[in-house]
Structure formats: structure tokens, C-alpha cells
Design a protein around this motif. Structure first.
Motif, PDB file in Angstrom:
ATOM      1  N   GLN B 126       0.848  -1.195   0.000  1.00 46.70           N
ATOM      2  CA  GLN B 126       0.000   0.000   0.000  1.00 46.70           C
ATOM      3  C   GLN B 126       0.884   1.247   0.000  1.00 46.70           C
ATOM      4  N   VAL B 127       0.516   2.218  -0.780  1.00 42.77           N
ATOM      5  CA  VAL B 127       1.375   3.365  -1.058  1.00 42.77           C
ATOM      6  C   VAL B 127       0.570   4.663  -0.923  1.00 42.77           C
ATOM      7  N   TYR B 128       0.860   5.442   0.121  1.00 42.01           N
ATOM      8  CA  TYR B 128       0.119   6.689   0.331  1.00 42.01           C
ATOM      9  C   TYR B 128       1.071   7.820   0.679  1.00 42.01           C
ATOM     10  N   ARG B 129       0.973   8.881  -0.094  1.00 46.59           N
ATOM     11  CA  ARG B 129       1.786  10.060   0.199  1.00 46.59           C
ATOM     12  C   ARG B 129       1.346  10.714   1.504  1.00 46.59           C
ATOM     13  N   TRP B 130       2.292  11.347   2.133  1.00 50.12           N
ATOM     14  CA  TRP B 130       1.984  12.238   3.237  1.00 50.12           C
ATOM     15  C   TRP B 130       1.657  13.617   2.679  1.00 50.12           C
ATOM     16  N   SER B 131       1.063  14.457   3.538  1.00 50.34           N
ATOM     17  CA  SER B 131       0.832  15.854   3.180  1.00 50.34           C
ATOM     18  C   SER B 131       1.360  16.729   4.315  1.00 50.34           C
ATOM     19  N   ASP B 132       1.222  18.024   4.170  1.00 47.47           N
ATOM     20  CA  ASP B 132       1.672  18.907   5.252  1.00 47.47           C
ATOM     21  C   ASP B 132       0.805  18.782   6.498  1.00 47.47           C
ATOM     22  N   ILE B 165       8.584   2.652  -9.515  1.00 48.56           N
ATOM     23  CA  ILE B 165       8.034   1.409  -8.949  1.00 48.56           C
ATOM     24  C   ILE B 165       6.686   1.043  -9.571  1.00 48.56           C
ATOM     25  N   GLY B 166       5.937   2.052 -10.049  1.00 45.88           N
ATOM     26  CA  GLY B 166       4.613   1.782 -10.587  1.00 45.88           C
ATOM     27  C   GLY B 166       3.588   1.686  -9.481  1.00 45.88           C
ATOM     28  N   VAL B 167       2.698   2.683  -9.434  1.00 46.62           N
ATOM     29  CA  VAL B 167       1.673   2.735  -8.390  1.00 46.62           C
ATOM     30  C   VAL B 167       0.312   2.860  -9.059  1.00 46.62           C
ATOM     31  N   SER B 168      -0.585   1.936  -8.793  1.00 44.12           N
ATOM     32  CA  SER B 168      -1.933   2.069  -9.335  1.00 44.12           C
ATOM     33  C   SER B 168      -2.809   2.766  -8.307  1.00 44.12           C
ATOM     34  N   GLY B 169      -3.678   3.646  -8.776  1.00 43.07           N
ATOM     35  CA  GLY B 169      -4.538   4.375  -7.851  1.00 43.07           C
ATOM     36  C   GLY B 169      -5.459   5.326  -8.578  1.00 43.07           C
ATOM     37  N   GLN B 170      -6.386   5.852  -7.815  1.00 38.60           N
ATOM     38  CA  GLN B 170      -7.401   6.756  -8.350  1.00 38.60           C
ATOM     39  C   GLN B 170      -7.102   8.178  -7.875  1.00 38.60           C
ATOM     40  N   VAL B 171      -7.076   9.113  -8.809  1.00 40.27           N
ATOM     41  CA  VAL B 171      -6.916  10.520  -8.444  1.00 40.27           C
ATOM     42  C   VAL B 171      -8.166  10.978  -7.694  1.00 40.27           C
ATOM     43  N   GLU B 172      -7.986  11.598  -6.513  1.00 34.38           N
ATOM     44  CA  GLU B 172      -9.134  12.035  -5.720  1.00 34.38           C
ATOM     45  C   GLU B 172      -9.111  13.525  -5.402  1.00 34.38           C
ATOM     46  N   GLY B 173      -7.956  14.161  -5.528  1.00 27.29           N
ATOM     47  CA  GLY B 173      -7.895  15.593  -5.249  1.00 27.29           C
ATOM     48  C   GLY B 173      -8.069  15.962  -3.787  1.00 27.29           C
ATOM     49  N   LEU B 174      -7.663  15.093  -2.888  1.00 28.68           N
ATOM     50  CA  LEU B 174      -7.793  15.367  -1.456  1.00 28.68           C
ATOM     51  C   LEU B 174      -6.495  15.985  -0.933  1.00 28.68           C
ATOM     52  N   ALA B 175      -6.616  17.093  -0.204  1.00 27.61           N
ATOM     53  CA  ALA B 175      -5.417  17.776   0.291  1.00 27.61           C
ATOM     54  C   ALA B 175      -4.653  16.912   1.289  1.00 27.61           C
ATOM     55  N   GLN B 176      -5.362  16.135   2.098  1.00 27.55           N
ATOM     56  CA  GLN B 176      -4.684  15.365   3.158  1.00 27.55           C
ATOM     57  C   GLN B 176      -4.028  14.097   2.621  1.00 27.55           C
ATOM     58  N   LEU B 177      -4.322  13.716   1.383  1.00 28.29           N
ATOM     59  CA  LEU B 177      -3.726  12.513   0.796  1.00 28.29           C
ATOM     60  C   LEU B 177      -3.407  12.818  -0.665  1.00 28.29           C
ATOM     61  N   PRO B 178      -2.287  13.526  -0.892  1.00 27.50           N
ATOM     62  CA  PRO B 178      -2.009  13.991  -2.256  1.00 27.50           C
ATOM     63  C   PRO B 178      -2.001  12.848  -3.274  1.00 27.50           C
ATOM     64  N   ASP B 179      -2.497  13.155  -4.464  1.00 30.80           N
ATOM     65  CA  ASP B 179      -2.454  12.183  -5.555  1.00 30.80           C
ATOM     66  C   ASP B 179      -1.011  11.994  -6.008  1.00 30.80           C
ATOM     67  N   GLY B 180      -0.772  10.877  -6.672  1.00 32.84           N
ATOM     68  CA  GLY B 180       0.569  10.581  -7.150  1.00 32.84           C
ATOM     69  C   GLY B 180       0.591  10.325  -8.636  1.00 32.84           C
ATOM     70  N   GLU B 181       1.675   9.696  -9.064  1.00 30.60           N
ATOM     71  CA  GLU B 181       1.863   9.362 -10.487  1.00 30.60           C
ATOM     72  C   GLU B 181       1.236   7.989 -10.704  1.00 30.60           C
ATOM     73  N   CYS B 214      -1.612   1.160  -4.652  1.00 29.10           N
ATOM     74  CA  CYS B 214      -0.677   0.083  -4.346  1.00 29.10           C
ATOM     75  C   CYS B 214       0.403  -0.026  -5.411  1.00 29.10           C
ATOM     76  N   ALA B 215       1.539  -0.555  -4.969  1.00 30.59           N
ATOM     77  CA  ALA B 215       2.702  -0.714  -5.850  1.00 30.59           C
ATOM     78  C   ALA B 215       2.569  -2.018  -6.624  1.00 30.59           C
ATOM     79  N   ILE B 216       1.459  -2.112  -7.355  1.00 30.09           N
ATOM     80  CA  ILE B 216       1.181  -3.280  -8.188  1.00 30.09           C
ATOM     81  C   ILE B 216       0.813  -2.754  -9.573  1.00 30.09           C
ATOM     82  N   LEU B 217       1.400  -3.366 -10.584  1.00 28.73           N
ATOM     83  CA  LEU B 217       1.247  -2.836 -11.936  1.00 28.73           C
ATOM     84  C   LEU B 217      -0.092  -3.247 -12.542  1.00 28.73           C
TER      85      LEU B 217
END
Lengths: 187, 567
Positions: B126-132, B165-181, B214-217
Motif C-alpha cells: 500500500q502506497v500513500y503520500r503524506w501531506s503537510d 516502482i509503478g503505483v496504481s490508484g485513483q486521483v481524488e484531489g484530497l489535500a490530506q492525501l495527495p495524488d501521485g503518479e 498500491c505498488a502493483i502494476l
């Protein structure tokens, strides 16, 4: 085990003694199941009988056809820690003792309607009301209750059946490499 | 490799540990031109031999039930995590060889993987960015020490590692959980789509259900094939479709021609020269021969895991650093954190029985943090995210369900059963000085290295979060119309989330932190620690992507410093 030893071994399990037919079945089982290392013929009879009542032979294989008892014996012999193994065997004994108290015969030799009646009683998930007084009295003295014993056995029987190769591969046959994921498709 | 050729070799860099952080350090340092020695305590991994994700239960001696007696004897701690199963228990350490101590009333479960690739083989992906919201929390609330970095410092490095690494995910536009590549998201199943809709109607954008990142292609990427949805990633992946050191960073490092990988090398100490005030190399024990080995380099990256890196430094006492190398702050080993989890709710959803999912999606749903995001909750600081998902339990429901006989059997064979849906929280843990590790005075591991004493327990804030997770999960299930809702709080000991961190924290002030804003020791400039030890707070997100980003960032800095002659 010769026949005389065998009869002596099972003689203690019932005040009435096993019926001759049952004794013959047990003896045959003892001969066939020499590979069993933990379950004695009496315990094996209870496991096999209950397993086949849970998952009987229909148009598809039943529990004993896929060797559920042999797999349970393997787990008891090699995997389960001693306390768990003893608890499991005490649970089997409690089922036989309950059957003895209610029907005057251990589970495997009780009549089929009696066996089914007892399973309904022990399958506590399905039971919606309190047991009758006779059933409560029969329960007294069981250190591991027959209900607990049945629940443990049922878990292992279902696991052993559905993870056996004939069932997992032959009946369920889920693809090992599905190649895609669809979240919501018609059954 | 014999002692003579290895100990005389001079490397530009030594990386200790080949897991998620160490693999990244090896890749970055070698790609930037450094001749790098990667030391791994455990044995090599040969995917064709060791990965067992396609082995079916009926092919195993105990069909996945496991040999409980053997586990009890050899892996009583490791086997408390689900992935340590009959297939994958070989990817977890032997507890007898790797002892540690805790007081009986303060259990800590230390789950370890010692092999090339470390826990990157068995991680949750599971792969989640931090935010400020996370990076500013300590400063805002006066907890622990302020992070020396903010989201802007790490954001480009998140992108950098995600692209690799390749991360699959859905863009959500939430400030507390920034979207990624993101690569394309995996699909939600019927039950999850239903709950997502119910939550959106009730909570709008405050509580959002999204597919796990997640880091699954989900499509071919960087020479690796897309996931084939066999399911049990933790048993290995022959197509390297999820990120592991073995399938991604280590091959990249090896391709430079500048990597020397030495497995079975248990690092005991970092060597230090008082005269130059620099680390000079590491002292290790050969896991098989028990021979002592010494390796020298210009820069050292500790990536051995939060507790192992702390242990190595605590075991590297010098005249100047009498309580452990790089410990002038006295914070080395302290501020141990893990994520409280194991509290939530589950239930069944009526209907949708004409539909099923196809394939084994190795990923669930995520509900990003919603507590203390805009409002201030009076009951606790910080928050949690929910993970979980929906499923039909097919025959597995029979083991504990009611019934017997032909109808029972046919139902288990032919009906998939009702849709179940469950979520549990992963909560933030506050840093506390009194949650710590220290060297045990007498206990040693199989290689003669002092073992750890671990002192860790949840505080009132963690317990309050766990309670709220249980209740709020049920509230969400109720909003979705679930039936037979059960709540649970398993009261798990710290450690079991396998997100241990914080034992060599970053900070601005050398008096209160071990590392600066570049994961560099305040005390010993050519010493870097980039695994979970560096964390000044825990967030509630699964932490590995942050370790990867911090590692890549630290390597870039270290190589720049080396080239300028500043190390």
C-alpha cells in the motif's frame, strides 16, 4: 492390531457394547487405515461418520472419499500442538459420550435419525432455542463440550474437504492465473 | 567472497540492508557513480526456486494449515502475522536465532524478514503520500520535534519513486492525501461500489472511499509485466508485478556494474575514526562461518530497518559516543512508533447476489483520514485511514456457518454466499521518548550481537483512536445498510502492524534529534539512516513510499556532498 485386541479396545466405549455389524465395520476400518497415526479406530469412526454427514457423497464426492479423516489425522499427528490435539480428541470423546447418554450408543453406531438429531443440536449456530433438560443433563461432565468438539471438527472437515485436490481442482477449479480482475460480473 | 578480497576492498558507499530502503539506496548510489557494497544479513533469493505464489494448497504438506508445532517452536512471534503462512514462513526470521526482550506486560511483536529483498517480498504494497497535515503536526501541536522538511521538499521525490516502482490508484484531489503518479486504478467490486455510493450520499467529500493505492502494476511498466491477479503477493511474484527490491531496484543497481551484493553478512557495528570524525566502514559477521569481516567506504547508509539500524548504532560505542554512535542527542533508540490497527467492523450486504468479482485482486479499499482534517476532534489528536473491502466468502463460510448434509455441501460448492464488507483503521501513533529500544545487557543473537530490549506501549491517544475506529467503522457500515454488523478491537500489541519507526529521528536541532533534514547524522556527517528509524512522526499512512522517497532524496544529497568533498 488383532481382532481380539481390537474388540477389547472398543469394548469400553459403550455399556451396551458395539453391535456386531459396527464392530466388523470398525475392524475393517482399522485394517484399512493402518496409516492413521493418531486417531484410533473409534475416533476415526466418529470423524468419518460426522464428516460424511456434513459433506455426504451426492453427485459429487463426499468427505470420506477425499480422505478427510486421513488429513485430520495428519494435522493431529504432525501439526497441532499437544494441548490443541488433546482438546480436539476430548471433543470427539464428548460427542460420543453425549450420543451414549442420549441414545445408548456412540455416535457412529447410533441410528441415522439420532445422528442427525444430535448434529442439529451440536450445530449451535443453527440452534435458536435452549437445549431440552435431557440434553442439558447429558452435557454435564464434559470437560470439552460436545458443541466445542463439533465446531472444531466441522472447521477441519470443511477445510480438509475443500482443500483436497479432487475438490479444489476437480470441482471448484478456480483459475490459478486469472489474468485480469473484474469487480462486478454476472455469476 | 573470502575475507582477504572483501576486507581489503575500498568502496565508495556501503548500504546495510537490501529491503525497500536499502534497495533504493543501492540503486541511486550506483546510478550516480558510486562503487557500492550492499550487505544483507540473510541469504540470496532465487525467484524461480523460492517464489511459491502459484503453488496450490493441495500441493503443500498441510495444505496451508501449516505445521503449528514447528511454528510454535521456531517462529512463535513471526507466525502472528498472517503472511507468515505455510508458503511464506521462510521469508520471516527464525525467532530462536533472533531473540529480543520485552517486559511481559509490554509485549512488542517484531516481525522481520532477513533475505535479499528483506521485507519488500512480503510487504503490504500500500502506497500513500503524506501531506503537510502530517509534516506540520508535531510543530502545530508541540509533540516530539518538528519535521525538518515539508511536503514540498519530498513531493518531487515521491513522483520520482512512483514513476519507477509503478503505483496504481485513483486521483481524488484530497489535500490530506495527495495524488501521485498513478497507473490505472484497480476496480472496486460490487459491494465496495455500493458502500462508496452510500458514503458519498451521507458524507460527501468528507469521507471518501477509494480503491487502494498500491505498488502493483495494472499495465506493463519499466520492463515488468502487469499483475495477473493470482492473489497472494506475499509468497513472491515471478513476474515482479509488485514492487520488490528483488524485481526492481536491485536489478537496476546491478546493471550499473558498480554493485557488490554480499548476502549472509550480519552487520554488527559501524566503525568510526575519532581523528577524522567520520565513519570508516562497518564490521559484520558472516552468517555461516561466524567470521568477523570489515568493510571500508567513504559513506554509509543504514537501511537495516528501524530497529536493526538503531541496534547497530547502539552497538557502535566509542569514547566520544559512549551510548551509541551518533547519539549525542540521547534520542537514538527512542520515540519508537507503530500504527495501531486491528479495530473496525464487518457485516453483510443484502442483494447483488447475481454478481461476483473475477480474479484475485491483491488490494483493498481505502478511506483517507477524515478526523482532525478540518475540524478539531476533542477526543484525540491526529487520525486514521480505513482499509478493507468486500468479498463473497464461497466455501470458506462453511467452516463457521451453520448446517450440514447435501444441501449444505451443494450450497458451499455452488453458491458464493452473501457479500461481506469490512473495514479496519490504521491510526497514527504519537512519538514518546519512553517508547524505546536499548541493548540488552546479556541476551545475544545467534551471531553474538547484543539483542534489543524493547519497551513500547500504546498511550491514551492511540487507545482513543482505536476506540473511535471501531465505532466509526460500524457507523459507515450502517450508513451502507449492512446487516449483522460486528465491531472488533483485537487489542493488538505494538509491532504487529510492521510499521515500526522513529528510533533515529530527523529534526532541526542536534540536541533533540539524530538525523538532519537529509537523513544525515548530525554527529557523523558521512553516516545516513534512511529506513523507518528516521521518522519524526508516524502519520497514519502505510510508510514505505515515504522511506523510498527520503532514501532517494538523501542519496542525491550525499553524492552531491561527496563530489564537493564535504563528507
Amino acid at each position: 492390531m488383532d481382532r481380539r485386541e481390537f474388540l477389547e479396545a472398543i469394548a469400553g466405549i459403550s455399556a451396551l457394547g458395539p453391535t456386531l455389524v459396527f464392530a466388523q465395520e470398525l475392524h475393517a476400518r482399522a485394517q484399512a487405515a493402518v496409516s492413521l497415526r493418531t486417531l484410533n479406530p473409534v475416533q476415526d469412526a466418529a470423524v468419518t461418520c460426522i464428516a460424511d454427514l456434513l459433506l455426504p457423497e451426492t453427485d459429487s464426492v463426499g468427505a470420506s472419499s477425499v480422505g478427510v479423516n486421513r488429513f485430520i489425522d495428519l494435522l493431529l499427528t504432525e501439526s497441532l500442538p499437544q494441548a490443541q490435539r488433546e482438546r480436539f480428541l476430548a471433543g470427539l470423546a464428548a460427542i460420543d459420550a453425549r450420543s451414549q447418554a442420549l441414545y445408548g450408543a456412540p455416535f457412529a453406531t447410533a441410528r441415522r435419525p439420532q445422528q442427525e438429531s444430535l448434529l442439529r443440536l451440536l450445530d449451535v449456530h443453527a440452534r435458536s432455542q435452549n437445549p431440552a433438560p435431557a440434553e442439558s443433563a447429558a452435557r454435564a461432565g464434559e470437560s470439552v463440550s460436545a458443541e466445542d468438539g463439533f465446531a472444531s471438527l466441522k472447521r477441519l472437515v470443511v477445510f480438509a474437504y475443500f482443500t483436497s485436490e479432487p475438490v479444489a481442482k476437480g470441482l471448484i477449479n478456480a483459475p490459478i492465473i486469472p489474468g485480469r480482475y473484474d469487480g462486478c460480473v454476472p455469476v | 567472497m573470502s575475507r582477504s578480497d572483501s576486507s581489503s576492498a575500498e568502496f565508495d558507499a556501503i548500504v546495510v540492508g537490501s529491503g525497500i530502503s536499502g534497495g533504493w539506496a543501492a540503486k541511486e548510489l550506483t546510478e550516480k557513480g558510486l562503487r557500492t557494497l550492499l550487505l544483507e544479513a540473510g541469504p540470496p533469493i532465487v525467484p524461480a526456486r523460492d517464489y511459491v505464489e502459484h503453488v496450490q494448497a493441495y500441493s503443500l504438506p498441510y495444505r496451508g494449515y501449516g505445521n503449528l508445532r514447528k511454528l510454535e517452536a521456531q517462529q512463535p512471534i513471526q507466525s502472528q502475522t498472517g503472511a507468515c503462512d505455510e508458503w511464506a514462513s521462510k521469508f520471516f526470521v527464525n525467532d530462536r536465532d533472533n531473540p529480543y526482550h520485552n517486559d511481559p506486560d509490554k509485549p512488542f511483536l517484531w516481525i522481520r524478514g532477513r533475505q535479499v529483498g528483506g521485507r519488500s517480498i512480503i510487504w503490504g504494497r500500500q502506497v500513500y503520500r503524506w501531506s503537510d497535515l502530517d509534516f506540520e503536526a508535531n510543530a502545530r501541536e508541540g509533540i516530539g520535534v518538528d519535521w525538518p522538511i515539508r511536503y514540498a521538499d519530498i513531493a518531487p521525490w515521491y513522483s520520482y519513486v512512483e514513476k519507477f516502482i509503478g503505483v496504481s490508484g485513483q486521483v481524488e484531489g484530497l489535500a490530506q492525501l495527495p495524488d501521485g503518479e498513478f497507473l490505472p486504478p484497480m476496480q472496486l467490486n460490487c459491494a465496495e461500489t455500493h458502500v462508496q455510493g452510500a458514503m458519498a450520499r451521507r458524507w460527501r467529500r468528507e469521507r471518501v472511499l477509494t480503491i487502494g493505492r498500491c505498488a502493483i502494476l495494472t499495465r506493463a511498466h519499466q520492463g515488468r509485466a502487469a499483475c495477473h491477479y493470482c492473489g497472494p503477493c506475499w509468497r513472491g511474484c515471478i513476474t515482479h508485478s509488485y514492487f520488490s527490491s528483488n524485481g526492481s531496484t536491485l536489478p537496476a543497481a546491478a546493471a550499473t556494474g558498480r554493485l557488490t551484493l554480499r548476502p549472509n553478512s550480519v552487520v554488527a557495528q559501524v566503525m568510526y575514526d575519532e581523528r577524522t570524525d567520520r565513519a570508516t566502514g562497518v564490521r559484520a559477521v558472516d552468517a555461516h562461518t561466524l567470521q568477523t569481516l570489515e568493510f571500508r567506504s567513504r559513506v554509509i547508509f543504514l537501511c537495516a530497518s528501524a530497529l536493526e539500524s538503531a541496534r547497530i548504532l547502539l552497538n557502535s560505542k566509542t569514547a566520544r559516543f559512549s551510548s551509541g554512535l551518533a547519539n549525542s542527542s540521547g534520542e537514538l533508540g527512542h520515540n519508537l512508533m507503530d500504527h495501531p490497527f486491528g479495530a473496525g467492523a464487518r457485516g453483510t450486504l443484502a442483494g447483488m447476489e447475481e454478481h461476483k468479482s473475477f480474479g484475485n485482486r491483491p488490494n483493498g479499499i481505502y478511506v483517507p483520514r477524515f478526523r482532525n482534517v478540518r475540524d478539531r476532534d476533542p477526543r484525540f489528536l491526529r487520525g486514521y485511514g480505513f482499509q478493507g473491502g468486500g468479498e463473497r466468502r464461497d466455501w470458506r463460510r462453511g467452516a463457521t456457518g451453520s448446517g450440514f448434509g447435501a444441501a449444505f455441501k451443494n450450497a458451499l460448492l455452488k453458491d458464493l454466499g452473501p457479500w461481506h464488507f469490512g473495514i479496519g483503521g490504521w491510526a497514527e501513533c504519537l512519538p514518546r521518548h519512553d517508547n524505546y529500544v536499548a541493548l540488552h545487557p546479556t541476551l545475544k543473537d545467534k551471531w553474538g550481537i547484543p539483542a534489543l530490549h524493547i519497551q513500547c506501549s500504546w498511550g491514551p491517544n492511540e487507545l482513543a483512536l482505536l476506540k473511535d475506529m471501531e465505532v466509526t467503522a460500524a457507523e459507515i457500515l450502517e450508513a451502507a445498510g449492512a446487516r449483522d454488523i460486528e465491531t472488533y478491537n483485537e487489542q493488538l500489541a505494538p509491532g504487529l502492524c510492521i510499521h515500526e519507526m522513529g528510533t533515529a529521528r530527523m529534526g532541526r536541532d542536534p540536541k533533540s534529534s539524530v538525523l538532519n533534514g537529509w537523513n544525515q547524522s548530525h554527529d557523523v556527517p558521512n553516516l545516513f539512516v534512511t529506513d523507518g528509524a528516521c521518522m519524526a512522526s508516524s502519520g497514519n499512512q502505510n510508510p514505505s513510499i515515504t522511506y523510498m522517497a527520503l532514501t532517494a532524496r538523501a542519496c542525491d544529497y550525499a553524492v552531491g556532498q561527496l563530489k564537493r568533498g564535504d563528507l
